[in-house]
Design an enzyme around this catalytic site. Structure first.
Site, PDB file in Angstrom:
ATOM      1  CE1 TYR A  13      59.579 -19.315 -43.209  1.00  0.00           C
ATOM      2  CE2 TYR A  13      59.107 -18.540 -40.844  1.00  0.00           C
ATOM      3  CZ  TYR A  13      59.183 -18.181 -42.010  1.00  0.00           C
ATOM      4  OH  TYR A  13      58.825 -17.036 -42.549  1.00  0.00           O
ATOM      5  CB  SER A  51      59.850 -14.571 -39.940  1.00  0.00           C
ATOM      6  OG  SER A  51      58.834 -15.006 -39.240  1.00  0.00           O
ATOM      7  CD  GLU A 103      57.439 -19.732 -36.451  1.00  0.00           C
ATOM      8  OE1 GLU A 103      56.431 -19.122 -36.299  1.00  0.00           O
ATOM      9  OE2 GLU A 103      57.263 -20.920 -36.132  1.00  0.00           O
TER      10      GLU A 103
HETATM   11  P1  NAP Z   1      54.683 -16.542 -49.869  1.00  0.00           P
HETATM   12  O1  NAP Z   1      53.425 -16.064 -50.257  1.00  0.00           O
HETATM   13  O2  NAP Z   1      54.487 -17.893 -49.391  1.00  0.00           O
HETATM   14  O3  NAP Z   1      55.740 -16.445 -51.179  1.00  0.00           O
HETATM   15  C1  NAP Z   1      57.018 -17.160 -51.073  1.00  0.00           C
HETATM   16  C2  NAP Z   1      57.656 -16.941 -52.425  1.00  0.00           C
HETATM   17  O4  NAP Z   1      58.904 -17.544 -52.377  1.00  0.00           O
HETATM   18  C3  NAP Z   1      56.859 -17.434 -53.566  1.00  0.00           C
HETATM   19  O5  NAP Z   1      57.012 -16.523 -54.468  1.00  0.00           O
HETATM   20  C4  NAP Z   1      57.777 -18.953 -53.803  1.00  0.00           C
HETATM   21  O6  NAP Z   1      57.404 -19.111 -55.326  1.00  0.00           O
HETATM   22  C5  NAP Z   1      59.142 -18.368 -53.507  1.00  0.00           C
HETATM   23  N1  NAP Z   1      60.031 -19.489 -53.468  1.00  0.00           N
HETATM   24  C6  NAP Z   1      60.020 -20.326 -52.779  1.00  0.00           C
HETATM   25  N2  NAP Z   1      60.977 -21.105 -52.727  1.00  0.00           N
HETATM   26  C7  NAP Z   1      62.022 -20.606 -53.642  1.00  0.00           C
HETATM   27  C8  NAP Z   1      63.154 -20.863 -54.136  1.00  0.00           C
HETATM   28  N3  NAP Z   1      63.778 -21.988 -54.010  1.00  0.00           N
HETATM   29  N4  NAP Z   1      63.458 -19.969 -55.135  1.00  0.00           N
HETATM   30  C9  NAP Z   1      62.891 -18.819 -55.492  1.00  0.00           C
HETATM   31  N5  NAP Z   1      61.780 -18.541 -54.843  1.00  0.00           N
HETATM   32  C10 NAP Z   1      61.176 -19.335 -54.238  1.00  0.00           C
HETATM   33  O7  NAP Z   1      55.454 -15.587 -48.863  1.00  0.00           O
HETATM   34  P2  NAP Z   1      54.859 -14.309 -48.050  1.00  0.00           P
HETATM   35  O8  NAP Z   1      53.805 -14.392 -47.113  1.00  0.00           O
HETATM   36  O9  NAP Z   1      54.515 -13.155 -49.361  1.00  0.00           O
HETATM   37  O10 NAP Z   1      56.192 -13.692 -47.358  1.00  0.00           O
HETATM   38  C11 NAP Z   1      57.297 -13.174 -48.075  1.00  0.00           C
HETATM   39  C12 NAP Z   1      58.538 -13.315 -47.059  1.00  0.00           C
HETATM   40  O11 NAP Z   1      58.551 -12.911 -45.901  1.00  0.00           O
HETATM   41  C13 NAP Z   1      58.840 -15.054 -46.897  1.00  0.00           C
HETATM   42  O12 NAP Z   1      60.299 -15.046 -47.102  1.00  0.00           O
HETATM   43  C14 NAP Z   1      58.309 -15.306 -45.597  1.00  0.00           C
HETATM   44  O13 NAP Z   1      59.086 -16.325 -45.001  1.00  0.00           O
HETATM   45  C15 NAP Z   1      58.826 -13.900 -44.781  1.00  0.00           C
HETATM   46  N6  NAP Z   1      57.543 -13.658 -43.961  1.00  0.00           N
HETATM   47  C16 NAP Z   1      56.309 -13.710 -43.961  1.00  0.00           C
HETATM   48  C17 NAP Z   1      55.291 -13.175 -42.897  1.00  0.00           C
HETATM   49  C18 NAP Z   1      53.755 -13.197 -43.354  1.00  0.00           C
HETATM   50  O14 NAP Z   1      53.315 -13.001 -42.229  1.00  0.00           O
HETATM   51  N7  NAP Z   1      53.462 -13.339 -44.515  1.00  0.00           N
HETATM   52  C19 NAP Z   1      55.818 -12.639 -41.903  1.00  0.00           C
HETATM   53  C20 NAP Z   1      57.166 -12.961 -41.619  1.00  0.00           C
HETATM   54  C21 NAP Z   1      58.311 -13.093 -42.542  1.00  0.00           C
HETATM   55  P3  NAP Z   1      56.435 -20.375 -56.111  1.00  0.00           P
HETATM   56  O15 NAP Z   1      55.334 -19.511 -56.282  1.00  0.00           O
HETATM   57  O16 NAP Z   1      57.512 -20.853 -57.145  1.00  0.00           O
HETATM   58  O17 NAP Z   1      56.285 -21.243 -54.797  1.00  0.00           O
HETATM   59  O1  G4F Z   2      48.904 -19.090 -40.502  1.00  0.00           O
HETATM   60  P1  G4F Z   2      49.758 -19.789 -39.892  1.00  0.00           P
HETATM   61  O2  G4F Z   2      50.284 -21.105 -40.727  1.00  0.00           O
HETATM   62  O3  G4F Z   2      51.308 -18.935 -39.928  1.00  0.00           O
HETATM   63  P2  G4F Z   2      52.363 -18.813 -38.727  1.00  0.00           P
HETATM   64  O4  G4F Z   2      52.940 -20.261 -38.557  1.00  0.00           O
HETATM   65  O5  G4F Z   2      52.264 -17.985 -37.916  1.00  0.00           O
HETATM   66  O6  G4F Z   2      53.503 -18.332 -39.917  1.00  0.00           O
HETATM   67  C1  G4F Z   2      53.297 -17.229 -40.816  1.00  0.00           C
HETATM   68  O7  G4F Z   2      53.990 -16.175 -39.953  1.00  0.00           O
HETATM   69  C2  G4F Z   2      55.151 -16.174 -39.686  1.00  0.00           C
HETATM   70  C3  G4F Z   2      55.491 -14.519 -38.964  1.00  0.00           C
HETATM   71  O8  G4F Z   2      55.293 -15.098 -37.451  1.00  0.00           O
HETATM   72  C4  G4F Z   2      55.865 -15.996 -41.057  1.00  0.00           C
HETATM   73  F1  G4F Z   2      57.310 -16.030 -40.793  1.00  0.00           F
HETATM   74  C5  G4F Z   2      55.715 -17.560 -41.957  1.00  0.00           C
HETATM   75  O9  G4F Z   2      56.192 -17.300 -42.974  1.00  0.00           O
HETATM   76  C6  G4F Z   2      54.109 -17.467 -42.098  1.00  0.00           C
HETATM   77  O10 G4F Z   2      53.862 -16.229 -42.906  1.00  0.00           O
HETATM   78  O11 G4F Z   2      49.453 -20.296 -38.459  1.00  0.00           O
HETATM   79  C7  G4F Z   2      48.973 -19.222 -37.262  1.00  0.00           C
HETATM   80  C8  G4F Z   2      48.776 -20.051 -36.241  1.00  0.00           C
HETATM   81  C9  G4F Z   2      49.520 -21.296 -35.763  1.00  0.00           C
HETATM   82  O12 G4F Z   2      49.737 -21.079 -34.433  1.00  0.00           O
HETATM   83  C10 G4F Z   2      49.085 -22.319 -35.964  1.00  0.00           C
HETATM   84  O13 G4F Z   2      49.386 -23.604 -35.190  1.00  0.00           O
HETATM   85  O14 G4F Z   2      47.330 -20.811 -36.415  1.00  0.00           O
HETATM   86  C11 G4F Z   2      47.363 -22.027 -35.925  1.00  0.00           C
HETATM   87  N1  G4F Z   2      46.593 -23.133 -36.790  1.00  0.00           N
HETATM   88  C12 G4F Z   2      45.594 -23.691 -36.390  1.00  0.00           C
HETATM   89  N2  G4F Z   2      45.167 -24.401 -37.235  1.00  0.00           N
HETATM   90  C13 G4F Z   2      46.977 -23.265 -38.120  1.00  0.00           C
HETATM   91  C14 G4F Z   2      45.803 -24.087 -38.243  1.00  0.00           C
HETATM   92  N3  G4F Z   2      47.395 -22.868 -38.906  1.00  0.00           N
HETATM   93  C15 G4F Z   2      47.358 -23.445 -40.218  1.00  0.00           C
HETATM   94  N4  G4F Z   2      48.227 -22.974 -41.145  1.00  0.00           N
HETATM   95  N5  G4F Z   2      46.365 -24.355 -40.596  1.00  0.00           N
HETATM   96  C16 G4F Z   2      45.302 -24.881 -39.507  1.00  0.00           C
HETATM   97  O15 G4F Z   2      44.752 -25.544 -39.749  1.00  0.00           O
END
Ligand code: NAP
Ligand code: G4F
Length: 292
Positions: free
Chosen positions: A147, A123, A125
């Site tokens: 995280y 990520s 992050e």
């Molecule tokens: P997501 O929608 O939150 O999905 C996370 C998945 O992980 C869910 O299916 C959840 O299952 C499962 N999970 C959580 N704890 C677990 C455990 N102990 N054992 C097995 N499964 C578990 O995440 P996403 O946005 O699709 O992201 C996919 C991956 O990419 C994640 O690893 C995230 O950290 C990473 N990532 C995401 C972004 C982004 O912007 N979306 C960017 C960079 C990296 P449940 O339904 O049971 O909770």
């Molecule tokens: O949507 P967010 O919660 O995503 P964040 O923290 O960037 O993380 C996501 O992207 C990561 C990749 O860079 C992934 F690895 C991670 O798993 C996830 O998918 O927040 C985005 C921004 C933050 O700066 C947060 O402080 O939005 C700001 N924000 C402001 N108000 C908020 C809120 N975020 C959330 N969730 N809720 C609020 O009310």
């Protein structure tokens, strides 16, 4: 026919990746947790097309069983405790699932013994307090949340298993990506859901945290294709996946409210300390030249 095991199948990326790999003719196995309430919103349409296996990244034996039951050619490890905010509330559980969980899956693959290709969901992050702009595969990490720190462990253990055991293991350093299947707790869906409620008279306010943070937002179906492409290369490597554009939460609000014909978003948006993070990632902007 190639076989694939996807962890995190109920999540946004897991379900989009399953759609892509079904289209490509894969036999798809999706790993889901045993939980009291089944979260099937993203996978309802997959229920007759893929095989669901119950396993947990915190339970080594269950991972080995999932491998035996699916006998995959490729494993995509998308499961994690993925909500940054919650990682301060549950740092240990986040470290266990998001960090150590990666090592458990790599160990299970090693023990299973088949040359399986492995994808790790790293990520942006991990860049946290960014050390240079734009961020590339060589930018030093400075994670700002439990995280982010757990993801750094997952990233390095993946690299280490590649170098130690010659495994075909790739990390995709993905910048934020979204879709209609995004969890409601993330800011883009929180805003779009809030606007839907406001424009239908169900609510009159969205309460957010920091509006000045900037993110490089892409679209999940594009990004899962990048994951697949990484595993189709001759050698395994790590890649940044990003758009190269960055926008603030304020700009996002502006576009989203204008879309429904409400130009003065300030009157519908409040801020509250409880949504602020103990340490923020202020700015992310990726350089995906290597992947492109
Ligand atoms: P997501 O929608 O939150 O999905 C996370 C998945 O992980 C869910 O299916 C959840 O299952 C499962 N999970 C959580 N704890 C677990 C455990 N102990 N054992 C097995 N499964 C578990 O995440 P996403 O946005 O699709 O992201 C996919 C991956 O990419 C994640 O690893 C995230 O950290 C990473 N990532 C995401 C972004 C982004 O912007 N979306 C960017 C960079 C990296 P449940 O339904 O049971 O909770
Ligand atoms: O949507 P967010 O919660 O995503 P964040 O923290 O960037 O993380 C996501 O992207 C990561 C990749 O860079 C992934 F690895 C991670 O798993 C996830 O998918 O927040 C985005 C921004 C933050 O700066 C947060 O402080 O939005 C700001 N924000 C402001 N108000 C908020 C809120 N975020 C959330 N969730 N809720 C609020 O009310």
């Amino acid at each position: 026919m190639k076989r694939v095991l996807i962890t995190g199948i109920t999540g946004m990326d897991g379900s989009h990746l399953a759609d892509l790999l079904l289209e490509k003719g894969y036999e798809v196995y999706g790993m889901e947790r045993r939980s009291s309430s089944k979260n099937r919103t993203n996978t309802e349409h997959l229920k007759d097309k893929i095989t669901f296996l119950t396993a947990d990244l915190t339970d080594q034996g269950s991972l080995l069983r999932a491998l035996k039951d699916s006998n995959p050619d490729e494993v995509y490890n998308l499961a994690s405790q993925s909500f940054v905010y919650a990682s301060w509330e549950m740092p240990e559980q986040t470290g266990d699932v998001t960090g150590l969980g990666v090592m458990r899956m790599l160990e299970a693959i090693r023990e299973y013994g088949k040359p399986i290709k492995f994808y790790q969901a790293s990520s942006s992050e991990m860049f946290g307090k960014v050390q240079e702009t734009p961020q590339t595969e060589d930018t030093p990490f400075y994670p700002r949340s439990p995280y982010g720190i757990a993801k750094v462990y997952g990233h390095w253990i993946t690299k280490n298993y590649r170098e130690s055991y010659g495994m075909f293991a790739c990390s995709g350093i993905l910048f934020n990506h979204e879709s209609e299947r995004r969890g409601i707790e993330f800011v883009t869906r929180k805003i779009s859901d809030g606007i839907a409620q406001i424009s239908t008279g169900l609510s009159n306010k969205i309460i957010l945290g920091n509006l000045d943070a900037k993110r490089d937002w892409g679209y999940s179906p594009d990004y899962v294709e990048a994951m697949w492409l990484m595993l189709q290369q001759d050698t395994s490597d790590d890649y940044v996946i990003s758009t190269g554009e960055t926008h603030s939460i304020r700009e996002f609000l502006d576009v989203a409210f204008n879309y429904v014909g409400l130009p003065n978003w300030e009157q519908f948006v409040g801020q509250d300390e409880r949504y602020m993070r103990p340490a923020e990632v202020d700015y992310l902007c990726g350089d995906s030249t290597k992947a492109r």
